[in-house]
Scaffold this motif. Structure first.
Motif, mmCIF file in Angstrom:
data_model
loop_
_atom_site.group_PDB
_atom_site.id
_atom_site.type_symbol
_atom_site.label_atom_id
_atom_site.label_comp_id
_atom_site.label_asym_id
_atom_site.label_seq_id
_atom_site.Cartn_x
_atom_site.Cartn_y
_atom_site.Cartn_z
ATOM 1 N N LEU A 1 -2.111 7.674 12.051
ATOM 2 C CA LEU A 1 -1.959 8.435 10.810
ATOM 3 C C LEU A 1 -0.723 8.003 10.016
ATOM 4 C CD1 LEU A 1 -2.927 12.036 11.997
ATOM 5 C CD2 LEU A 1 -4.303 10.456 10.622
ATOM 6 N N ARG A 2 0.332 7.547 10.699
ATOM 7 C CA ARG A 2 1.545 7.108 10.005
ATOM 8 C C ARG A 2 1.283 5.888 9.123
ATOM 9 N NH1 ARG A 2 4.037 7.240 14.950
ATOM 10 N NH2 ARG A 2 4.754 9.308 15.370
ATOM 11 N N MET A 11 0.841 -1.187 0.000
ATOM 12 C CA MET A 11 0.000 0.000 0.000
ATOM 13 C C MET A 11 0.885 1.249 0.000
ATOM 14 S SD MET A 11 -2.983 1.018 2.665
ATOM 15 C CE MET A 11 -2.304 2.228 3.763
ATOM 16 N N VAL A 12 0.604 2.151 -0.907
ATOM 17 C CA VAL A 12 1.356 3.396 -1.008
ATOM 18 C C VAL A 12 0.728 4.424 -0.073
ATOM 19 C CG1 VAL A 12 2.063 5.249 -2.556
ATOM 20 C CG2 VAL A 12 1.970 2.897 -3.384
ATOM 21 N N LYS A 13 1.593 5.060 0.720
ATOM 22 C CA LYS A 13 1.113 6.086 1.652
ATOM 23 C C LYS A 13 1.048 7.431 0.945
ATOM 24 C CE LYS A 13 3.133 3.894 5.693
ATOM 25 N NZ LYS A 13 4.064 4.089 6.808
ATOM 26 N N GLU A 14 0.054 8.207 1.293
ATOM 27 C CA GLU A 14 -0.119 9.546 0.730
ATOM 28 C C GLU A 14 0.793 10.525 1.472
ATOM 29 O OE1 GLU A 14 -3.669 12.837 0.129
ATOM 30 O OE2 GLU A 14 -4.170 10.806 0.770
ATOM 31 N N ALA A 15 1.478 11.384 0.739
ATOM 32 C CA ALA A 15 2.357 12.386 1.343
ATOM 33 C C ALA A 15 1.541 13.618 1.741
ATOM 34 C CB ALA A 15 3.458 12.778 0.370
ATOM 35 N N LYS A 16 1.759 14.088 2.962
ATOM 36 C CA LYS A 16 1.077 15.276 3.486
ATOM 37 C C LYS A 16 2.124 16.252 4.009
ATOM 38 C CE LYS A 16 -3.310 13.934 3.333
ATOM 39 N NZ LYS A 16 -4.336 14.657 2.629
ATOM 40 N N THR A 17 1.785 17.530 3.990
ATOM 41 C CA THR A 17 2.675 18.541 4.559
ATOM 42 C C THR A 17 2.586 18.502 6.079
ATOM 43 O OG1 THR A 17 1.011 20.286 4.587
ATOM 44 C CG2 THR A 17 2.333 20.051 2.559
ATOM 45 N N THR A 19 1.820 20.929 7.978
ATOM 46 C CA THR A 19 0.612 21.666 8.356
ATOM 47 C C THR A 19 -0.628 20.790 8.255
ATOM 48 O OG1 THR A 19 1.632 23.717 7.569
ATOM 49 C CG2 THR A 19 -0.748 23.746 7.899
ATOM 50 N N GLU A 20 -0.717 19.997 7.197
ATOM 51 C CA GLU A 20 -1.867 19.100 7.039
ATOM 52 C C GLU A 20 -1.917 18.063 8.161
ATOM 53 O OE1 GLU A 20 -2.642 18.846 2.264
ATOM 54 O OE2 GLU A 20 -0.810 17.899 3.030
ATOM 55 N N LEU A 21 -0.763 17.495 8.508
ATOM 56 C CA LEU A 21 -0.706 16.504 9.584
ATOM 57 C C LEU A 21 -1.033 17.145 10.936
ATOM 58 C CD1 LEU A 21 2.453 14.558 8.399
ATOM 59 C CD2 LEU A 21 0.098 13.707 8.410
ATOM 60 N N GLU A 22 -0.520 18.345 11.164
ATOM 61 C CA GLU A 22 -0.825 19.064 12.404
ATOM 62 C C GLU A 22 -2.328 19.293 12.546
ATOM 63 O OE1 GLU A 22 3.421 21.473 12.278
ATOM 64 O OE2 GLU A 22 1.573 22.533 11.788
ATOM 65 N N ASP A 23 -2.962 19.714 11.464
ATOM 66 C CA ASP A 23 -4.411 19.950 11.485
ATOM 67 C C ASP A 23 -5.188 18.666 11.767
ATOM 68 O OD1 ASP A 23 -4.068 22.648 11.006
ATOM 69 O OD2 ASP A 23 -4.476 22.502 8.855
ATOM 70 N N MET A 24 -4.768 17.560 11.155
ATOM 71 C CA MET A 24 -5.442 16.279 11.392
ATOM 72 C C MET A 24 -5.360 15.866 12.863
ATOM 73 S SD MET A 24 -4.398 13.806 8.296
ATOM 74 C CE MET A 24 -4.249 14.388 6.654
#
Length: 69
Positions: A61-62, A1-7, A9-14
């Motif tokens: 989330l990781r 499974m390929v993981k989606e790359a997030k910034t 800021t996006e991870l902090e918001d989640m």
């Protein structure tokens, strides 16, 4: 499974959306072992609980997301 790359800021918001604790600041930084790690800044009496919750959320989330370069 390929993981989606997030910034960061996006991870902090989640993480913040799932913490449901007011007065909390979350910073996401690259980690050589885990890929990325959250750091919580809040009032001293809430620090331990908020950091533990953020770490649990980050572990989930990781499985789906990586930190963009």
């Amino acid at each position: 499974m390929v993981k989606e790359a997030k910034t960061d800021t996006e991870l902090e918001d989640m993480i913040l959306q799932r913490l449901l604790i007011g007065g909390v600041f979350v910073s996401v930084r690259r980690d050589p072992l885990l890929g990325w790690r959250p750091t919580v800044v809040t009032a001293p009496k809430h620090t331990k609980n908020a950091q533990e919750l953020a770490d649990k959320i980050a572990a989930e989330l990781r499985k789906k997301f990586t930190l963009k370069d």
